[in-house]
Design a protein around this motif. Structure first.
Motif, PDB file in Angstrom:
ATOM      1  N   ARG A  47       0.827  -1.199   0.000  1.00  0.00           N
ATOM      2  CA  ARG A  47       0.000   0.000   0.000  1.00  0.00           C
ATOM      3  C   ARG A  47       0.866   1.256   0.000  1.00  0.00           C
ATOM      4  N   GLN A  92       4.235   2.380   2.043  1.00  0.00           N
ATOM      5  CA  GLN A  92       4.949   1.186   2.482  1.00  0.00           C
ATOM      6  C   GLN A  92       5.964   0.770   1.418  1.00  0.00           C
ATOM      7  N   HIS A 136       6.314  -5.860   9.075  1.00  0.00           N
ATOM      8  CA  HIS A 136       5.063  -5.796   9.836  1.00  0.00           C
ATOM      9  C   HIS A 136       4.353  -7.146   9.840  1.00  0.00           C
ATOM     10  N   SER A 166       3.487  -9.504  13.083  1.00  0.00           N
ATOM     11  CA  SER A 166       2.131  -9.997  13.347  1.00  0.00           C
ATOM     12  C   SER A 166       2.129 -11.520  13.496  1.00  0.00           C
ATOM     13  N   SER A 209      -6.153  -9.042   9.256  1.00  0.00           N
ATOM     14  CA  SER A 209      -6.390  -7.593   9.273  1.00  0.00           C
ATOM     15  C   SER A 209      -5.080  -6.815   9.263  1.00  0.00           C
ATOM     16  N   GLU A 210      -4.102  -7.293  10.012  1.00  0.00           N
ATOM     17  CA  GLU A 210      -2.808  -6.623  10.044  1.00  0.00           C
ATOM     18  C   GLU A 210      -2.119  -6.698   8.686  1.00  0.00           C
ATOM     19  N   LYS A 238      -3.603  -6.843   5.798  1.00  0.00           N
ATOM     20  CA  LYS A 238      -4.318  -5.959   4.876  1.00  0.00           C
ATOM     21  C   LYS A 238      -3.933  -4.497   5.052  1.00  0.00           C
ATOM     22  N   THR A 239      -3.402  -4.137   6.209  1.00  0.00           N
ATOM     23  CA  THR A 239      -3.002  -2.743   6.413  1.00  0.00           C
ATOM     24  C   THR A 239      -1.744  -2.375   5.633  1.00  0.00           C
ATOM     25  N   VAL A 240      -0.955  -3.363   5.230  1.00  0.00           N
ATOM     26  CA  VAL A 240       0.293  -3.069   4.512  1.00  0.00           C
ATOM     27  C   VAL A 240       0.312  -3.644   3.103  1.00  0.00           C
ATOM     28  N   THR A 272      -2.600  -9.894  -0.313  1.00  0.00           N
ATOM     29  CA  THR A 272      -3.042 -10.539   0.928  1.00  0.00           C
ATOM     30  C   THR A 272      -3.572 -11.937   0.653  1.00  0.00           C
TER      31      THR A 272
END
Length: 358
Positions: free
Chosen positions: A244, A247, A255, A259, A275-276, A278-280, A286
């Protein structure tokens, strides 16, 4: 007047398919060798066979010693049968070590279709020499078992006399002892049993950066074998457009590894892990990360992280203490700066690892 001569064939030219055909044939041969490695390694790793290969040489050696003493209930036929069974049991392990050595050379040294030489990676020569040494030891104990049985067979069939017979029985005990010593060295582990990261168990990390910028990523990369390290570099390059905004592949993977480490400790569950991620990572990346058919996915990264933790437990103790400190109550006495270190209480072979985290 004769016309111009036809050009000579150029089997090694760029437009020729001669070299490509040879490379494809070599690739098929490499695949057959790897299939042989998987079969013989599986056959050698059948449950309880390792214990049997350790126990029978000791029994055979004791039986030879009993024959030397001249105990009335001793049986030379039983001793010969023991050495025969031992020789048969050593055949799969010999084949497994032979195929493993060839596969390792193929993966680390050859430049063919689908493979490239990894001789420049640290640890390549050590892996090949370790497997070569294993082949020598496997052959030595197989030959010793055969010679032990043969020496007793000579006593049984040729009646060498009262002078030579004890020497042959003693040689049987000697060859049995050689089998025991080599079995103690070999049966401790069976290399290249994993089909996901075949050479990982043979790699002992020799190089490590003094300062780790991306702690988990750099540490994990340092503990990968040459083949997996090369695939890791290719995978990291492929993530360039999968992360994303804001990043980079390195920060995103760091990250994700953090996780996964939290999930291993039971701090988060699988849904929180997704979820973690998907944030990066973008949605497609994913999904790819949780696809079991990919080389590097959440499951394989968890295995590699556990492998890294086994090599450097002190580093993970620092990370765990830091997380517990930050996750605890943050009152007025909470310090933004924290210095922590880890040094093992006992250093094997006079060497230890000091980790300092600021």
């Amino acid at each position: 007047m004769e016309g111009p001569l036809a050009p000579l064939p150029t089997p090694y030219g760029e437009e020729s398919g001669f070299g490509a055909k040879n490379e494809r044939a070599l690739s098929r041969m490499i695949a057959r060798r790897d299939a042989g490695r998987r079969f013989w390694t599986w056959l050698s790793s059948i449950r309880t066979t390792s214990e049997i290969r350790l126990t029978l040489p000791a029994i055979a050696t004791v039986s030879c010693a009993v024959l030397l003493v001249g105990w009335e209930h001793s049986s030379i036929e039983v001793s010969i049968g023991l050495f025969t069974v031992i020789s048969i049991l050593y055949v799969p392990t010999n084949m497994a070590s032979w195929f493993s050595s060839m596969v390792a050379r193929d993966r680390l040294s050859l430049n063919v279709e689908g493979h490239k030489s990894k001789g420049s990676y640290p640890g390549s020569e050590r892996i090949i020499s370790t497997l070569r040494d294993r082949v020598v030891r496997e052959r030595l104990r197989l030959i010793s078992a055969i010679l032990g049985g043969a020496s007793l067979y000579v006593v049984l069939r040729l009646n060498p006399g009262t002078v030579l017979a004890p020497s042959l029985m003693a040689s049987g005990a000697f060859f049995g002892t050689v089998c025991i010593l080599n079995s103690l060295r070999l049966e401790g582990s069976m290399p290249m049993r994993s089909n996901d990261f075949t050479l990982l168990s043979l790699h002992a990390p020799t190089l490590h950066d003094s300062i780790l910028k991306s702690v988990l990523t750099d540490s994990l990369k340092a503990h990968l074998d040459p083949e997996t390290s090369d695939l890791w570099d290719e995978w990291m390059d492929s993530l360039e457009f999968s992360v994303r905004t804001g990043q980079t592949p390195r920060t995103a993977v760091e990250h994700v590894l953090q996780s996964i480490h939290w999930e291993q400790r039971g701090i988060i569950d699988r849904n929180r892990l997704i979820s973690e991620v998907k944030t990066v990572f973008k949605i497609a990346a994913t999904d790819s990360l949780f696809d079991g058919s990919n080389k590097f996915n959440a499951s394989s990264l968890s295995k590699l992280l556990a492998h890294t933790r086994a090599w450097e437990p002190g580093l993970f103790r620092l990370l765990d203490r830091l997380h517990d400190y930050v996750a605890g109550p943050q009152g007025e006495d909470f310090e933004k700066w924290r210095l922590d270190l880890d040094l093992p209480p006992r250093c094997s072979e006079g060497q230890g690892e000091l980790f300092v985290m600021l």
